[in-house]
Design a protein around this motif. Structure first.
Motif, PDB file in Angstrom:
ATOM      1  N   ASN A 165      -7.467   0.824  -2.969  1.00 41.25           N
ATOM      2  CA  ASN A 165      -8.372   1.899  -2.824  1.00 41.25           C
ATOM      3  C   ASN A 165      -7.744   3.069  -1.709  1.00 41.25           C
ATOM      4  O   ASN A 165      -7.082   2.421  -0.800  1.00 41.25           O
ATOM      5  N   LYS A 203       1.006   3.806  -3.407  1.00 43.10           N
ATOM      6  CA  LYS A 203       0.337   5.146  -3.054  1.00 43.10           C
ATOM      7  C   LYS A 203       1.448   6.427  -4.034  1.00 43.10           C
ATOM      8  O   LYS A 203       1.128   7.318  -4.453  1.00 43.10           O
ATOM      9  N   ASN A 204       2.815   5.851  -4.129  1.00 42.59           N
ATOM     10  CA  ASN A 204       3.677   6.530  -4.621  1.00 42.59           C
ATOM     11  C   ASN A 204       3.931   6.044  -6.102  1.00 42.59           C
ATOM     12  O   ASN A 204       5.055   6.561  -6.540  1.00 42.59           O
ATOM     13  N   LEU A 248      -9.282   4.479 -10.115  1.00 42.52           N
ATOM     14  CA  LEU A 248      -7.569   4.601 -10.351  1.00 42.52           C
ATOM     15  C   LEU A 248      -7.606   4.789 -11.874  1.00 42.52           C
ATOM     16  O   LEU A 248      -6.676   3.969 -12.424  1.00 42.52           O
ATOM     17  N   THR A 288       0.902  -1.015   0.128  1.00 40.71           N
ATOM     18  CA  THR A 288      -0.115   0.275   0.081  1.00 40.71           C
ATOM     19  C   THR A 288       0.928   1.081   0.119  1.00 40.71           C
ATOM     20  O   THR A 288       0.694   2.136  -0.579  1.00 40.71           O
ATOM     21  N   THR A 289       1.942   1.406   0.625  1.00 39.47           N
ATOM     22  CA  THR A 289       3.005   2.094   0.718  1.00 39.47           C
ATOM     23  C   THR A 289       3.528   2.654  -0.770  1.00 39.47           C
ATOM     24  O   THR A 289       3.407   3.848  -1.205  1.00 39.47           O
ATOM     25  N   SER A 325     -11.933  -0.585  -8.430  1.00 39.24           N
ATOM     26  CA  SER A 325     -10.586  -0.095  -8.354  1.00 39.24           C
ATOM     27  C   SER A 325     -10.194   0.428  -9.403  1.00 39.24           C
ATOM     28  O   SER A 325      -9.657   1.495  -9.504  1.00 39.24           O
TER      29      SER A 325
END
Length: 335
Positions: free
Chosen positions: A335, A56-57, A161, A52-53, A157
């Motif tokens: 999400n 996000k980037n 996205l 997830t980290t 999703s």
């Protein structure tokens, strides 16, 4: 690259055996300054947080979808598909094999070859395609859309996205495209099997790339189907692979990749992934490959063996409890 990911394991000493609710292995993290020992479940949680980290980037996330996401809609696993394919052939075709069950068990790919070769020998190619289509769509029921599913979570999703989620599937069916259209009738996902007119670095947002071909429910014949050993050879071993495979190779090298519903045992897929990761490592490119896998019912030693096997291949597992909870797990990650 992965400071939060579990990488090495040692067995607990007999005197330190944990409770039944814990895995019997402990994991030393890559942080050399930390002496903290974590259980298997904590390690899986670390992988989930890492995904997830990074997601996000990340500019792009590539989802690699296997048959596990289509089975709830009536699609069959590989072995069931080829068994059903043989079962629909006329007796004169299958009586040439003395022991069908033994034949099937030894080599499923040979079974697919046998089916195709026999029907072509007798001039019945259309029957082959009819049998294959029946195997893919025979249990498909529109009423299933009322149920929550992994495909529904993926479609949601994808919609949220836009521009950052690239979809690959090894499935012949178009259940994902149908699910997306049902949820968002103003838009459509287009199934494609080749990217000949598309730049590898600029894949449109509204496509699903079918790596092994597609068989639309209104077609009489599959398109670019990869089923026989010859098909696999042409797909993976020719000197100049197609743009579709170049695109998948690039995703393995440069994107955050998440396998969903895949058995992770296809030797061609795994070899291609391994080569992509090797090249990415040489070029110091950032890549992260994760896989959702249900390991709840396995014994601790089995979990450890599987986990260690994929860590060596630089694939980081994220666990889910059962297929009923899989949709929400996908939403949590994306999400």
């Amino acid at each position: 690259m992965f400071p939060a990911l579990a990488s090495q394991y040692v067995w607990l000493e007999k005197d330190d055996e944990p409770t039944d609710l814990q895995a019997r292995l402990i994991i030393n993290t890559e942080d050399e300054n930390s002496s903290r020992k974590t259980t298997y479940d904590v390690a899986m949680r670390k992988n989930e947080i890492a995904f997830t980290t990074y997601a996000k980037n990340s500019k792009h996330i590539s989802l690699i979808l296997g048959n596990g996401v289509s089975i709830p809609f009536g699609s069959e696993g590989w072995q069931d598909l080829v068994k059903n394919l043989l079962g629909q052939l006329q007796p004169r075709f299958i009586e040439r094999v003395d022991d069908i069950d033994k034949f099937l068990g030894e080599n499923d790919l040979s079974t697919a070859d046998f089916s195709f070769d026999m029907l072509n020998y007798y001039g019945c190619e259309s029957q082959y395609w009819k049998a294959l289509k029946y195997s893919i769509y025979r249990r498909f029921n529109q009423n299933i859309w009322s149920d929550d599913s992994a495909l529904k979570a993926i479609a949601e999703s994808k919609y949220k996205l836009k521009g950052s989620l690239l979809l690959y599937t090894y499935n012949y069916d178009v259940f994902l495209e149908k699910q997306y259209e049902r949820l968002y009738p103003e838009e459509k996902l287009i199934p494609i099997t080749e990217l000949s007119s598309i730049k590898v670095n600029d894949v449109p947002d509204n496509v699903v790339i079918h790596v092994h071909g597609v068989f639309l429910d209104d077609m009489d014949k599959g398109h670019d189907i990869v089923l026989s050993s010859t098909d696999y050879f042409e797909q993976y071993h020719l000197p100049y692979i197609s743009k579709k495979m170049q695109c998948l190779f690039k995703s393995f090298q440069n994107d955050i990749c998440l396998f969903i519903g895949s058995s992770m045992t296809d030797i061609f897929q795994m070899n291609m992934l391994a080569e992509a990761l090797r090249q990415a490592e040489k070029s110091k490119a950032k890549q992260s490959v994760f896989a959702l896998m249900c390991l709840k019912d396995l014994k601790p030693k089995e979990k450890e063996a599987i986990y260690r096997y994929y860590v060596r291949k630089r694939i980081y597992l994220i666990s889910f409890d059962d297929f009923e909870t899989l949709p929400n797990k996908i939403r949590d990650l994306l999400n």
